[in-house]
Design an enzyme around this catalytic site. Sequence first.
Site, PDB file in Angstrom:
ATOM      1  N   GLU A 159       5.169  12.839   1.875  1.00 20.00           N
ATOM      2  CA  GLU A 159       3.708  12.057   2.698  1.00 20.00           C
ATOM      3  C   GLU A 159       3.002  12.515   3.036  1.00 20.00           C
ATOM      4  OE1 GLU A 159       3.467   9.065   0.888  1.00 20.00           O
ATOM      5  OE2 GLU A 159       5.345   8.019   0.925  1.00 20.00           O
ATOM      6  N   ARG A 163      -0.675  12.885   1.957  1.00 23.53           N
ATOM      7  CA  ARG A 163      -2.059  12.525   1.716  1.00 23.53           C
ATOM      8  C   ARG A 163      -2.353  13.176   3.343  1.00 23.53           C
ATOM      9  NH1 ARG A 163       0.063   6.149   3.046  1.00 23.53           N
ATOM     10  NH2 ARG A 163       2.036   6.170   1.568  1.00 23.53           N
ATOM     11  N   ASP A 288       8.552   9.725 -10.235  1.00 28.25           N
ATOM     12  CA  ASP A 288       7.001   9.940 -10.362  1.00 28.25           C
ATOM     13  C   ASP A 288       6.146  10.751 -10.463  1.00 28.25           C
ATOM     14  OD1 ASP A 288       6.827   9.228  -8.341  1.00 28.25           O
ATOM     15  OD2 ASP A 288       5.337   6.940  -7.924  1.00 28.25           O
ATOM     16  N   GLU A 485      -1.531   2.208  -9.210  1.00 27.88           N
ATOM     17  CA  GLU A 485      -1.297   2.936 -10.576  1.00 27.88           C
ATOM     18  C   GLU A 485      -1.891   2.452 -11.567  1.00 27.88           C
ATOM     19  OE1 GLU A 485       1.266   4.321  -7.074  1.00 27.88           O
ATOM     20  OE2 GLU A 485       0.708   1.315  -7.722  1.00 27.88           O
TER      21      GLU A 485
END
Length: 593
Positions: A159, A163, A288, A485
């Site tokens: 993350e 980010r 993903d 998404e």
Amino acid sequence: MFPAVILRSLRSLKVSMRRVLLLSIVALVLFSAYHISSISSLSSLGLHWNVSKNTPEQNDDVYNANSGVDIWDWRAKRVRRAFVHAYSNYKQYASPHDELLPLSKGRRDQFGGFGVTVFDSLDTMYLMGLEKEFKEAVSVVRQTRFEIMEQYTRISVFETIIRHLGGLLSAHSLSDDSVLLQKAEELADSLEPAFETFSGLPWSSINTATRDPSGGYIGSLSEVASFQVELAYLAHKTGKKRYYKRVAKLLKTLAKTVPSHYEMLPTHLSLLNGFPTEHGFSVGGGADSGHEYLLKYYLLTAQTHNSSLELYMRGMNHMLTNLLFLSPERSLLYVTDRTDDGQASHVFEHLSCFLPGLLALGVHSLPASAFSDAPLSQGSVLARYNLSELHMSAAIGLGESCWLMYADQPSGLGPEEVSVFPPPVSHDPSSALSASSGLWIDAMERWREGGEEGVPPGVGQKDPEPDGTRRDYELRKPEYFLRPETIESMFYLWKTTGDVRWRERGWTIFEALERETRVEVGYASLTTVAESQALKFNEMPSYFLAETLKYLYLLFLNEDRIPLDMWVFNTEAHPLPIFNWTAWEKDMFGIKR
């Protein structure tokens, strides 16, 4: 004598009054000019709520066809206003903490307390022309120290990279502000111990103060294989080999993970050797971005890393034949996962709705040879198809299903997960049902053998089922977490097909966001999409500003700010410019095709 004195005094007073009057007029003109200028400046930044209600800017909640303003630019402007509503309230009630708690006007720190909303919002602010907010945010970043002081606190390596690091690198590439690149290096160096494993796959978390990594010896694909885009770009911008070494080791490990009989990267890998720890496959949560970065690394580096492309094509072709199904009633095309025992779960995740956009990007960006020369297993049914057309059919069909997950709901927003009813099973070999496995590729074979009449199976879905009479799924997790998404895929499908319906669907979703999730001090997730005005969660994730609103803004904006042949978005929607390795870099880093 007395009258003469009075006369002189009156003359003097008259002169003074003239001066006072003149100065007052000048002051009034300057004051008016200042405020007119201020209003104009605010208007250019989209900050229209401070303007008088009698001005056209304040009354643009309803589109005026006679205003001379293009409707799509007007819609982009509305998204910019939504962003400012979210970010300004974050600044007031939560900064410099990570995220806003919109219902309690509080804040939370779950990403190290570095102010993740600021880092995630940098490039969105820049693209939207919010110059004042951007400069203030850079000042916050400049003062940030990437050290967690609490001894037992850990941050997610994955993350933090997508980010914080992605946000810094993207904002630097757009603004050329050297402070942002400097802080990107500082952050990347603080994460360095997490990559010190035998395989080069990183530990899941780290304490940046003690520099101690932690986590299990098994990592999900998305966590361990989604950093090459950011670190490769950082290596290119700084000329420092240590960043590229992490990328090279990852790609070498992934290439070993997929032997000739193993087509797709599995969902979990061992940090010890990079080998699979199970035989489950997915493109949803936990997997993903691992698939996504195979294509995006190839595109970012100007299509020069062939092994990354090969892994992408192998994985997507395996997905087309094994993970795509049609629902039994409406023939909705959906992607699911297979568990370790090979069984399909028939769970369709919102997180998987990035896939239509990824497939469309691949068809749009890759050369024809990438599809004609794609490696196929012996006897593969895909040899009978034009792979580029097959990928695009899957992209459109999946995109329509993701849209219908929104359009079907009373809230107009899509659920976190649905369980699709599996295809009916018949034990009678002569029954027509025995020919229907539910697999999309089997339906494609029947369509092909029947002369390819009409559109491919699963493509061309139009009508929602708001009353639920023909739904062939049930809500498994009914929440909506402000996720991007589906909107992300609409952006890519609009850019690659030019079909305006994707923009119209995106606008419908934005209207639902405004109606269902907007609160006094920001936006809040929903406990269920199955009803309008549902109860809300006290949260506003940073990705809502980084991804959801950015993709909506770019979907509506007529100007192509981020051309797909010049930029690549990381998995957090932070755009990075496509680059070529220089001859010096190739020699210094040992880069091979």
